[in-house]
Each structure stands twice: as structure tokens, then as C-alpha cells.
Scaffold this active site. Structure first.
Site, PDB file in Angstrom:
ATOM      1  N   GLY A  10       0.865  -1.180   0.000  1.00 45.66           N
ATOM      2  CA  GLY A  10       0.000   0.000   0.000  1.00 45.66           C
ATOM      3  C   GLY A  10       0.900   1.228   0.000  1.00 45.66           C
ATOM      4  O   GLY A  10       1.681   1.414   0.943  1.00 45.66           O
ATOM      5  N   ASN A 123      -7.432  -1.063   8.599  1.00 40.63           N
ATOM      6  CA  ASN A 123      -8.576  -1.126   9.516  1.00 40.63           C
ATOM      7  C   ASN A 123      -9.713  -1.976   8.967  1.00 40.63           C
ATOM      8  O   ASN A 123      -9.809  -2.137   7.743  1.00 40.63           O
ATOM      9  CB  ASN A 123      -9.108   0.300   9.754  1.00 40.63           C
ATOM     10  CG  ASN A 123      -8.454   0.950  10.955  1.00 40.63           C
ATOM     11  OD1 ASN A 123      -8.185   0.301  11.958  1.00 40.63           O
ATOM     12  ND2 ASN A 123      -8.193   2.249  10.843  1.00 40.63           N
ATOM     13  N   ARG A 154      -1.165   9.307  21.124  1.00 42.52           N
ATOM     14  CA  ARG A 154      -2.220  10.329  21.181  1.00 42.52           C
ATOM     15  C   ARG A 154      -2.486  10.732  22.624  1.00 42.52           C
ATOM     16  O   ARG A 154      -2.597  11.921  22.958  1.00 42.52           O
ATOM     17  CB  ARG A 154      -3.494   9.786  20.514  1.00 42.52           C
ATOM     18  CG  ARG A 154      -3.353   9.728  19.014  1.00 42.52           C
ATOM     19  CD  ARG A 154      -4.492   9.030  18.315  1.00 42.52           C
ATOM     20  NE  ARG A 154      -4.433   9.310  16.875  1.00 42.52           N
ATOM     21  CZ  ARG A 154      -5.020   8.573  15.944  1.00 42.52           C
ATOM     22  NH1 ARG A 154      -5.725   7.506  16.275  1.00 42.52           N
ATOM     23  NH2 ARG A 154      -4.911   8.896  14.673  1.00 42.52           N
ATOM     24  N   HIS A 178      -8.596  -1.370  18.908  1.00 41.02           N
ATOM     25  CA  HIS A 178      -8.391  -0.063  18.291  1.00 41.02           C
ATOM     26  C   HIS A 178      -9.750   0.507  17.892  1.00 41.02           C
ATOM     27  O   HIS A 178     -10.137   0.519  16.739  1.00 41.02           O
ATOM     28  CB  HIS A 178      -7.491  -0.221  17.062  1.00 41.02           C
ATOM     29  CG  HIS A 178      -7.152   1.076  16.409  1.00 41.02           C
ATOM     30  ND1 HIS A 178      -6.585   2.127  17.093  1.00 41.02           N
ATOM     31  CD2 HIS A 178      -7.292   1.505  15.124  1.00 41.02           C
ATOM     32  CE1 HIS A 178      -6.399   3.133  16.262  1.00 41.02           C
ATOM     33  NE2 HIS A 178      -6.820   2.783  15.067  1.00 41.02           N
TER      34      HIS A 178
HETATM   35  P1  A3D Z   1      -4.763   5.270   1.289  1.00 39.89           P
HETATM   36  O1  A3D Z   1      -4.039   6.552   1.144  1.00 39.89           O
HETATM   37  O2  A3D Z   1      -6.065   5.104   0.575  1.00 39.89           O
HETATM   38  O3  A3D Z   1      -3.773   4.091   0.832  1.00 39.89           O
HETATM   39  C1  A3D Z   1      -4.163   2.767   0.737  1.00 39.89           C
HETATM   40  C2  A3D Z   1      -3.419   2.170  -0.459  1.00 39.89           C
HETATM   41  O4  A3D Z   1      -3.675   0.756  -0.504  1.00 39.89           O
HETATM   42  C3  A3D Z   1      -3.856   2.748  -1.817  1.00 39.89           C
HETATM   43  O5  A3D Z   1      -2.732   3.314  -2.496  1.00 39.89           O
HETATM   44  C4  A3D Z   1      -4.429   1.536  -2.548  1.00 39.89           C
HETATM   45  O6  A3D Z   1      -4.195   1.553  -3.967  1.00 39.89           O
HETATM   46  C5  A3D Z   1      -3.640   0.396  -1.865  1.00 39.89           C
HETATM   47  N1  A3D Z   1      -4.195  -0.920  -2.097  1.00 39.89           N
HETATM   48  C6  A3D Z   1      -5.483  -1.314  -2.211  1.00 39.89           C
HETATM   49  N2  A3D Z   1      -5.547  -2.638  -2.452  1.00 39.89           N
HETATM   50  C7  A3D Z   1      -4.274  -3.102  -2.466  1.00 39.89           C
HETATM   51  C8  A3D Z   1      -3.680  -4.380  -2.652  1.00 39.89           C
HETATM   52  N3  A3D Z   1      -4.424  -5.471  -2.871  1.00 39.89           N
HETATM   53  N4  A3D Z   1      -2.340  -4.470  -2.598  1.00 39.89           N
HETATM   54  C9  A3D Z   1      -1.577  -3.388  -2.378  1.00 39.89           C
HETATM   55  N5  A3D Z   1      -2.070  -2.160  -2.199  1.00 39.89           N
HETATM   56  C10 A3D Z   1      -3.403  -2.013  -2.236  1.00 39.89           C
HETATM   57  O7  A3D Z   1      -5.044   4.942   2.843  1.00 39.89           O
HETATM   58  P2  A3D Z   1      -4.118   5.315   4.116  1.00 39.89           P
HETATM   59  O8  A3D Z   1      -2.690   5.046   3.774  1.00 39.89           O
HETATM   60  O9  A3D Z   1      -4.507   6.634   4.636  1.00 39.89           O
HETATM   61  O10 A3D Z   1      -4.658   4.217   5.154  1.00 39.89           O
HETATM   62  C11 A3D Z   1      -4.430   2.845   4.947  1.00 39.89           C
HETATM   63  C12 A3D Z   1      -5.182   1.985   5.935  1.00 39.89           C
HETATM   64  O11 A3D Z   1      -4.694   2.230   7.252  1.00 39.89           O
HETATM   65  C13 A3D Z   1      -6.695   2.233   6.004  1.00 39.89           C
HETATM   66  O12 A3D Z   1      -7.386   0.996   6.091  1.00 39.89           O
HETATM   67  C14 A3D Z   1      -6.857   3.044   7.279  1.00 39.89           C
HETATM   68  O13 A3D Z   1      -8.140   2.889   7.852  1.00 39.89           O
HETATM   69  C15 A3D Z   1      -5.801   2.419   8.142  1.00 39.89           C
HETATM   70  N6  A3D Z   1      -5.359   3.226   9.298  1.00 39.89           N
HETATM   71  C16 A3D Z   1      -5.115   2.562  10.451  1.00 39.89           C
HETATM   72  C17 A3D Z   1      -4.697   3.254  11.568  1.00 39.89           C
HETATM   73  C18 A3D Z   1      -4.434   2.510  12.836  1.00 39.89           C
HETATM   74  O14 A3D Z   1      -4.080   3.108  13.824  1.00 39.89           O
HETATM   75  C19 A3D Z   1      -4.613   1.067  12.882  1.00 39.89           C
HETATM   76  C20 A3D Z   1      -4.527   4.638  11.523  1.00 39.89           C
HETATM   77  C21 A3D Z   1      -4.780   5.299  10.326  1.00 39.89           C
HETATM   78  C22 A3D Z   1      -5.209   4.573   9.200  1.00 39.89           C
END
Ligand code: A3D
Length: 311
Positions: A10, A123, A154, A178
């Protein structure tokens, strides 16, 4: 000695920041992996960070790829693949889409990087780390979820803001799932060893605990499109660093519990020792009755989300 290899599954908001921080800490060579649709964007991020290196002389290489072969022999894999929240959504709303993505990712990692230490960030975290473990068949010490590190950061931030004292001296932990049921252990929160309970009124502490529980949602609302990414990236990098450098740091992480705190068969936020053996130990301590019942409550929430995966 060859360099470590860190693969970021990702390359979105968190993925890009993970790449930057891994470079700045010289943790190893970085591969930013994403789906073919993201080709170009990930190579662009990799090249941009490559060009930042001369300023401080970070000797690592970064590449962008959508070819699973390029993930071979990764030491650490950090998974952010999936979709983030939008205002009005809770983390559980992401389950349907992200579960399918985690399944694909787990099957891929199992093939190309079977010895990696895997940090899941996608998530709803507690269910996604559980699903990765099930789908990949990895041993439980090599799979961990990043959540407690962020939730604790936080809580620490809000205590530093409240007292006006250095954030560096604030120590505390947040346990459990979480989500809004997470459990800040205020009893052991200190500033330079001084209990926060003697620095902040009980009423304000309660408000700070409540703000911590919904801190992710506060940022989702402010951003308007997507969720937090700077602090989540740094939290995961700390975990990766502790593994790669065998630091044995004690970090609240979603680790697999086998009886610790009375929890069996679930990944949930508990104080975890991270070293070259992955999650080497979960540190238990006695909880008060109130903390115990709060932990049961958060476990119920985790069990419910995990049940929704059908695994
Ligand atoms: P975002 O900027 O949308 O990036 C996600 C990336 O995943 C995108 O570039 C997609 O193209 C890519 N993707 C989708 N499917 C695949 C795949 N099969 N293989 C490889 N890459 C893929 O999101 P983000 O970076 O802001 O957040 C990512 C995740 O982290 C989300 O699910 C959020 O909810 C989660 N998150 C968790 C926390 C925790 O504290 C646990 C905090 C903030 C965000």
C-alpha cells in the site's frame, strides 16, 4: 552485511510516510508495493524520496512496484493496503472491502516473504491482523497490529498539551482494541515519573481519556477525506526499528494473546516486547477491577468484529 529490506504493501498516505521515515532512519532498502492502478504514483513517491537522500546522505534505495516478485526476502512487511475512513464512517464499515484485500495480500506475502515480520495497519485493525494471521498461516509472534503505539502517542500528546511539559517525558499506555472501547491505563501514566493523577484533575483526565478514544475520528472529520497518516506511520516505524535492531522495546501492540490478561486466541492491544524474534513476550500486570472490566468490554468489541470476518 547486506541491507535490510522493508516492503510497504500500500503506497497511499501512510505508505508514503512510512517510506520517508524508513529512509530517514536508514532502516533498509524500501519497496513501495501497490496495485497496478497505482503504477506511476508509487514510482513517483520512491523517486522523490530518493532525491531527498543527498541532503542528509541516507544510503538506502527506494523502488515502487506492483510485481510481487520484488517483495522477495523482505525482512519487514508493513501493510496499509485497503481503504481508509471517510467522515461519518467507523472502522468496522471498512471490513467488507479490506478483508478481501488482506486475503490477497496474505496469500502473496506467504509466497514471497514467508520469513518477514509483518505489521498490519489496515482497519478495522483488530480484525485485519487476525485475518492476516489466519490467511497466511504465519506464526503468531511474526504478526502484529499497529494500534496501541498510536493510541498511546495520542494520549501522551494530550497529556503534554494539558500540562505544558515535554512530550518526551510523558509515559503511558493504551490497551485493548483499536476502537472507541480502548482502555487508557491512566493509573500508570507519568510525566518524568510523576503520576499524572497528581498533575491533572480527575475531571480533565476523564476528558483526555475520552478524546484519546475518538482521536482518530477527530482527524477524519478535520481532513474531510481520509484518515491520519503521519503519526500512524511513525508508530509502525518504531515497531519495525525495534525488530530490525533487536531493541526489545516495550510497545503496546495488537499481539496474539494465549491466556495473557485472560485473553485467548485474539490479537488485542497489550504491552509487547519487540525484538529480533518478533513479538517476543507480552508483559502482564495486575489490573484493577475497573480496568479489568474495561478490558473485557473492549475484548467483546474485538470478538464481535473478528466474528464478522467469518474466520
Ligand atoms: P490510502 O491513502 O487510501 O492508501 C491505501 C493504499 O492501498 C492505496 O494506495 C491503494 O491503492 C492500496 N491498495 C489497495 N488494495 C491493495 C492491494 N491489494 N495491494 C496493495 N495495495 C493495495 O489509505 P491510508 O494510507 O490513509 O490508510 C491505509 C489503511 O490504514 C486504512 O485501512 C486506514 O483505515 C488504516 N489506518 C489505520 C490506523 C491505525 O491506527 C490502525 C490509523 C490510520 C489509518
Amino acid at each position: 552485511m547486506s541491507r535490510n529490506k522493508i516492503s510497504l504493501i500500500g503506497g497511499g498516505q501512510i505508505g508514503g510516510n512510512l517510506a520517508l521515515l524508513a529512509a530517514q532512519k536508514e532502516l533498509g532498502d524500501v519497496v513501495i508495493y501497490d496495485i497496478p492502478k497505482a503504477e506511476g504514483m508509487i514510482q513517483g513517491k520512491a523517486l522523490d524520496i530518493m532525491q531527498l537522500r543527498p541532503h542528509d546522505g541516507y544510503d538506502i534505495n527506494l523502488t515502487g512496484s506492483s510485481n510481487p516478485e520484488d517483495l522477495k526476502d523482505s525482512d519487514v512487511v508493513i501493510i496499509t493496503a485497503g481503504i481508509p475512513r471517510k467522515p461519518g464512517m467507523n472502522r468496522e464499515d471498512l471490513l467488507g472491502i479490506n478483508l478481501g484485500i488482506i486475503k490477497n495480500v496474505a496469500e502473496m506475502i506467504k509466497n514471497v516473504a514467508p520469513n518477514a515480520f509483518v505489521i498490519v495497519i489496515s482497519n478495522p485493525l483488530d480484525a485485519m491482523v487476525y485475518a492476516f494471521h489466519k490467511y497466511s498461516g504465519f506464526s503468531s509472534n511474526m504478526v502484529v497490529g499497529m494500534a496501541g503505539a498510536l493510541d498511546s502517542a495520542r494520549f501522551r500528546t494530550f497529556i503534554a498539551m494539558e500540562t505544558g511539559f515535554s512530550v518526551q517525558d510523558v509515559t503511558c499506555m493504551v490497551l485493548g482494541g483499536h476502537g472507541d472501547t480502548m482502555v487508557p491505563i491512566t493509573r500508570y501514566a507519568t510525566v518524568g515519573g510523576v503520576p499524572v493523577t497528581s498533575l491533572i484533575s480527575a475531571e480533565r483526565i476523564k476528558e483526555i481519556e475520552d478524546r484519546t478514544r475518538v482521536a482518530g475520528g477527530e482527524i477524519v472529520k478535520l481532513l474531510g477525506n481520509g484518515s491520519a497518516y503521519y503519526a500512524p506511520a511513525q508508530s509502525a516505524i518504531e515497531m519495525a526499528e525495534s525488530f530490525l535492531h533487536d531493541k526489545k522495546r516495550v510497545i503496546p501492540c495488537a499481539s496474539y494473546c494465549e491466556g495473557e490478561f485472560g485473553i485467548n486466541g485474539y490479537f488485542i492491544g497489550v504491552p509487547s516486547v519487540i525484538g529480533s524474534g518478533g513479538v517476543e513476550k507480552v508483559l502482564e500486570f495486575e489490573l484493577t477491577e475497573e480496568e479489568s472490566s474495561a478490558l473485557k468490554n473492549t475484548l467483546n468489541a474485538v470478538e464481535k468484529t473478528v466474528a464478522e470476518t467469518g474466520l
